[in-house]
Design an enzyme around this catalytic site. Structure first.
Site, PDB file in Angstrom:
ATOM      1  N   LYS A 154      18.297  20.273  -5.682  1.00 22.80           N
ATOM      2  CA  LYS A 154      17.394  19.170  -6.032  1.00 22.80           C
ATOM      3  C   LYS A 154      16.239  19.808  -6.793  1.00 22.80           C
ATOM      4  O   LYS A 154      15.503  20.629  -6.230  1.00 22.80           O
ATOM      5  CB  LYS A 154      16.894  18.481  -4.760  1.00 22.80           C
ATOM      6  CG  LYS A 154      15.812  17.433  -4.999  1.00 22.80           C
ATOM      7  CD  LYS A 154      15.427  16.735  -3.689  1.00 22.80           C
ATOM      8  CE  LYS A 154      14.303  15.725  -3.900  1.00 22.80           C
ATOM      9  NZ  LYS A 154      13.948  15.009  -2.661  1.00 22.80           N
TER      10      LYS A 154
ATOM     11  N   GLU B  58      10.593  14.614  -6.952  1.00 25.78           N
ATOM     12  CA  GLU B  58       9.709  14.408  -5.795  1.00 25.78           C
ATOM     13  C   GLU B  58       8.968  15.693  -5.433  1.00 25.78           C
ATOM     14  O   GLU B  58       8.874  16.067  -4.260  1.00 25.78           O
ATOM     15  CB  GLU B  58      10.512  13.875  -4.598  1.00 25.78           C
ATOM     16  CG  GLU B  58      11.198  12.547  -4.916  1.00 25.78           C
ATOM     17  CD  GLU B  58      11.919  11.910  -3.747  1.00 25.78           C
ATOM     18  OE1 GLU B  58      12.444  12.643  -2.891  1.00 25.78           O
ATOM     19  OE2 GLU B  58      11.950  10.663  -3.701  1.00 25.78           O
TER      20      GLU B  58
ATOM     21  N   ARG C 200      21.783  17.634  -8.435  1.00 31.09           N
ATOM     22  CA  ARG C 200      21.520  16.210  -8.172  1.00 31.09           C
ATOM     23  C   ARG C 200      20.824  15.516  -9.349  1.00 31.09           C
ATOM     24  O   ARG C 200      19.883  16.062  -9.929  1.00 31.09           O
ATOM     25  CB  ARG C 200      20.685  16.053  -6.902  1.00 31.09           C
ATOM     26  CG  ARG C 200      21.447  16.516  -5.672  1.00 31.09           C
ATOM     27  CD  ARG C 200      20.584  16.451  -4.444  1.00 31.09           C
ATOM     28  NE  ARG C 200      20.605  15.165  -3.784  1.00 31.09           N
ATOM     29  CZ  ARG C 200      19.530  14.499  -3.424  1.00 31.09           C
ATOM     30  NH1 ARG C 200      18.326  14.950  -3.700  1.00 31.09           N
ATOM     31  NH2 ARG C 200      19.636  13.354  -2.791  1.00 31.09           N
TER      32      ARG C 200
ATOM     33  N   ASP D 294      17.417   4.161  -4.974  1.00 31.46           N
ATOM     34  CA  ASP D 294      17.469   5.077  -3.836  1.00 31.46           C
ATOM     35  C   ASP D 294      18.050   4.391  -2.605  1.00 31.46           C
ATOM     36  O   ASP D 294      17.311   4.080  -1.668  1.00 31.46           O
ATOM     37  CB  ASP D 294      16.046   5.586  -3.546  1.00 31.46           C
ATOM     38  CG  ASP D 294      16.030   6.732  -2.553  1.00 31.46           C
ATOM     39  OD1 ASP D 294      17.109   7.237  -2.210  1.00 31.46           O
ATOM     40  OD2 ASP D 294      14.924   7.120  -2.121  1.00 31.46           O
TER      41      ASP D 294
ATOM     42  N   GLU E 143      18.899   5.156   6.039  1.00 28.85           N
ATOM     43  CA  GLU E 143      17.459   5.276   5.788  1.00 28.85           C
ATOM     44  C   GLU E 143      16.785   3.938   5.499  1.00 28.85           C
ATOM     45  O   GLU E 143      15.765   3.601   6.091  1.00 28.85           O
ATOM     46  CB  GLU E 143      17.236   6.243   4.623  1.00 28.85           C
ATOM     47  CG  GLU E 143      15.786   6.356   4.223  1.00 28.85           C
ATOM     48  CD  GLU E 143      15.573   7.290   3.037  1.00 28.85           C
ATOM     49  OE1 GLU E 143      16.542   7.917   2.575  1.00 28.85           O
ATOM     50  OE2 GLU E 143      14.422   7.389   2.591  1.00 28.85           O
TER      51      GLU E 143
HETATM   52  C1  GCU Z   1      14.820   9.628  -0.564  1.00 23.96           C
HETATM   53  C2  GCU Z   1      14.385  10.074   0.793  1.00 23.96           C
HETATM   54  C3  GCU Z   1      13.889  11.490   0.786  1.00 23.96           C
HETATM   55  C4  GCU Z   1      14.937  12.385   0.154  1.00 23.96           C
HETATM   56  C5  GCU Z   1      15.274  11.864  -1.214  1.00 23.96           C
HETATM   57  C6  GCU Z   1      16.407  12.624  -1.866  1.00 23.96           C
HETATM   58  O1  GCU Z   1      13.717   9.498  -1.403  1.00 23.96           O
HETATM   59  O2  GCU Z   1      13.391   9.220   1.269  1.00 23.96           O
HETATM   60  O3  GCU Z   1      13.646  11.863   2.102  1.00 23.96           O
HETATM   61  O4  GCU Z   1      14.463  13.678   0.072  1.00 23.96           O
HETATM   62  O5  GCU Z   1      15.703  10.535  -1.117  1.00 23.96           O
HETATM   63  O6  GCU Z   1      17.509  12.092  -1.874  1.00 23.96           O
HETATM   64  O7  GCU Z   1      16.202  13.703  -2.359  1.00 23.96           O
END
Ligand code: GCU
Length: 743
Positions: free
Chosen positions: A332, A336, A369, A415, A443
């Site tokens: 990843k 984020e 990803r 998501d 989730e």
């Molecule tokens: C969502 C989730 C995160 C996770 C992210 C991902 O945003 O809330 O906790 O890290 O997906 O798939 O990387």
């Protein structure tokens, strides 16, 4: 006549007594033990059903001695014995009384040269058939490889557990795709990101657990549904996981997986070359300190720097000295807040390829990803759209990825919401391997506190025809590599099981893990067939139980959607907090981009090409047509694609606002109905599971009312339009509680 009536009654009484005894025996097992076995209970069959397997030979002959083959043999001996109340045993070569013969197709040819499968057996595929071997009737479980034999054994056991006939068996099954993995989002300290079933089965306090019993049990569950790989740590990866001393510990998890043919994989942080060597990991008392990898920390992680390539190579070579069947990495990056190639103005393909190259000589793969987006989007700008990010980032790189790199794409463009269209990126890569990422852990769909069986949703996604080049290209064929003849591809499911006895935090939620595996094996299975299997394996074949559990599971996604987010409204869940409670205001006025754009005049994101963000333009032309026109757009995705007034009339003839009110009320009512329906099963299963699940449905009914009232009051507050049925926004219905989001 009288006598025969008596004897019927007598047989009936005996049968009843035996059944009661069997169910008492089952309930004598602790509730925890029953839940931990999940769908692999292999409970004793009732005598009548057991008798139908009387011709099953009790000798098992294995042609070979590999670890996986031995596992298959032991599983078969133990589980048939348990179900049928007979003693099965292994023999090297005793065919005389008939035998169940386990072996690869090559080794089977050594004893039955004329036996040829009706079609080619692919890796991991199995064939169950019968044959005369050394003049005896044998049942043959074969595959192209040992893992195929293990899967064949599980298929055979599943048939027996469900009371299916196994006479004249001739069943050959190949997997739909080579990659069938689960991802665990476990942190090294033992917490699990978005995990709702307790702490990690792998890690505790910065170390690999001493006791890995559950890791082995998990691998058994995974193998039984055809899963062949598992990443063990969070995609938000702690770089320390790649420290040599930690790899030495991880080796023990790979050892626990190996008998079940499950290969271990890890999530990695792209900045590892710069930080490894400087991070701290605890060393488990039992960990042996092996030779070091010689991958010394660098001052860069630029994927195009030769020192970085060398670092990855040394690290990967080292991992393979510890874990020879290591499967690969998940990455990843630039997402984020994670580090990524943008730090050096490099592309995602550059980042994926440096790692892919290091894995190549060992046969490993890297999943990169596509969940890459800017979470600081300017929400004032109506043309901004997070949904476009994956395609914008990865489509231009098509063809630039190594052939052992796989782009891992979430099913929808946002998501894991309760309703999203399929990600357009599935149709946007022709010369790149891809895999679909589905979320087993709920989730955004009730976090296992509420029932939401996701297989029907996943089937809609997998069956969705992307119409690339105007041809049939369903998502299942794109991700499995069939459409564009890719060498690899497949399925990744975010599972997040934990130490709780029931693994995911709720016994009924285990149907999602089971269903994921079954769909990854064969996406053409129907939801009904999958849930039928799961229910019988988990609860037995009492017709009332089977019918009711199936009904509840199959109703659960539509019901959950109806009281949490009808019409594709986007995220109404508390997105800045727990991702569970209703929180429609939290989606707006921030950079996360999960907007629903509700204001006094209307609701929904305008994603049209004509007037909106032009997200729809990322789909092939035939799919664009489906969504671009308001008149054609399906109601269940209307607000995902269009911004409309609350008074807009749907295909159903209702206005949007009335549909929202009605949907929430109907949904809450149906959730309350789950309680009543479940109560019909009292006395039809062990009390512990009956009561546990009853309490969960009662809780869910309350949560549905909470959702209904919060969303209805909020939307009344925003729109100012009362419910025609007088439930919301009228003196009878009460004043709105939510604040008004007028802009
Ligand atoms: C969502 C989730 C995160 C996770 C992210 C991902 O945003 O809330 O906790 O890290 O997906 O798939 O990387």
């Amino acid at each position: 006549m009288k006598r025969s009536l008596h004897s019927i009654q007598l047989v009936g009484a005996i049968w009843l007594a035996v059944s009661v005894a069997l169910s008492l025996a089952a309930s004598a097992q602790s509730a925890d033990a029953v839940e931990r076995q999940a769908w692999l209970r292999y409970a004793p069959l009732d005598p009548q059903t057991a008798r139908t397997y009387v011709h099953l030979p009790t000798t098992v002959v294995s042609l070979g001695d590999s670890l996986v083959l031995r596992t298959a043999e032991q599983e078969l001996i133990r589980s048939t014995g348990q179900m049928l109340g007979r003693t099965f045993s292994s023999s090297r070569d005793s065919f005389a009384q008939g035998a169940i013969v386990l072996g690869t197709i090559n080794s089977i040819h050594g004893v039955a040269g004329a036996l040829h499968p009706p079609q080619e057996l692919q890796p991991d595929g199995y064939w169950l058939t019968t044959a005369r071997i050394h003049s005896a009737d044998c049942l043959v479980v074969t595959g192209a490889n040992d893992r195929g034999i293990l899967y064949g054994v599980f298929a055979l056991l599943s048939k027996i557990a469900r009371g299916d006939s196994i006479s004249n068996l001739n069943e050959l099954r190949n997997p739909y795709a080579p990659i069938r993995w689960v991802n665990q989002w476990d942190n090294l300290d033992g917490r699990i990101e978005r995990g709702y079933g307790g702490r990690s089965i792998f890690f505790d306090d910065g170390k690999v657990r001493d006791d890995l019993t559950r890791a082995g049990e998990y691998a058994r569950l995974l193998a039984s549904i055809g899963i062949n790989g598992c990443t063990i740590n969070n995609v938000n990866a702690n770089p320390a996981a790649l420290e040599d001393s930690f790899i030495a510990q991880v080796r023990r998890i790979a050892d626990a997986f190996r008998p079940w043919g499950v290969q271990l994989a890890m999530s990695v942080d792209l900045s590892s070359p710069k930080v490894i060597g400087n991070t701290h990991v605890e060393t488990a008392a039992s960990a042996v300190q092996p030779a070091q990898s010689a991958a010394a920390p660098l001052d860069t992680f630029d994927p195009l720097d030769p020192r970085v390539a060398d670092w990855w190579q040394k690290k990967v070579d080292y991992i393979y000295t510890q874990i020879p069947d290591f499967a690969g990495f998940v990455v990843k990056a630039d997402s984020e807040g994670r580090s990524g190639p943008s730090a050096y103005h490099r592309s995602h393909a550059d980042a994926a390829n440096v790692i892919a190259h290091a894995l190549k000589r060992h046969g490993g793969v890297v999943f990169y990803r596509a969940f890459v987006y800017n979470h600081h989007l300017d929400w004032h700008d109506l043309k901004n759209d997070r949904a476009k990010a994956a395609y914008d980032n990865f489509h231009p790189l098509d063809g630039a990825f190594a052939d052992n790199a796989i782009v891992q794409i979430k099913n929808g463009p946002i998501d894991f919401q309760v309703r999203e269209p399929v990600s357009p990126l599935f149709g946007g890569l022709r010369q790149t391997n891809e895999a679909i990422e589905l979320q087993i852990t709920q989730e955004y769909t009730g976090q296992q506190k509420q029932l939401c069986f996701l297989v029907p949703m996943w089937k809609e996604v997998l069956d969705f025809d992307m119409r690339v080049d105007g041809k049939s290209t369903p998502v299942k064929d794109l991700v499995s590599g069939h459409s564009f003849h890719r060498p690899v591809g497949g399925f990744a499911g975010v599972a997040n099981v934990g130490l709780d006895a029931n693994w995911l935090g709720s016994p009924l939620a285990m149907a999602n893990l089971y269903g994921f595996g079954r769909l990854a094996w064969n996406p053409n299975l129907s939801s009904d067939a999958i849930i039928d299997e799961w229910t019988r394996l988990t609860f037995g074949s009492d017709p009332l139980v089977v019918q009711m559990v199936k009904k509840l599971q199959l109703d659960s996604w539509p019901v959950y959607e109806s009281y949490t987010g009808p019409l594709g409204a986007g995220t109404l869940t508390n997105i800045t907090g727990n991702h569970y409670d209703p929180g429609p205001e939290s989606s707006e006025e921030n950079g996360w981009g999960q907007w629903h754009r509700a204001d006094h005049n209307g609701i929904g994101m305008d994603r049209t090409i004509a007037t909106g963000t032009a997200y729809i333009g990322q789909y092939p032309p035939e799919v664009q047509k489906l969504y671009e026109s308001l008149a054609d757009c399906p109601d269940n995705l209307l607000l995902f694609f269009h911004h409309v007034p609350y008074t807009y009339v749907l295909h159903s003839g209702k206005t949007v606002i009335q549909r929202v009110y009605d949907s929430h009320y109907e949904g809450a009512e149906r959730a309350a109905g789950f309680v009543q329906q479940w109560k019909t099963l009292e006395g039809h299963m062990d009390d512990a599971r009956y009561r546990d699940i009853l309490a969960r449905f009662q809780f869910q009914a309350g949560e549905a009312v909470k959702w209904r009232d919060t969303i209805c009051n909020w939307i009344y507050g925003v729109s100012g339009i009362p419910d025609q049925k007088g439930r919301v926004g009228t003196p009878q219905g009460g004043a709105p509680k939510a604040s008004v989001l007028n802009r």
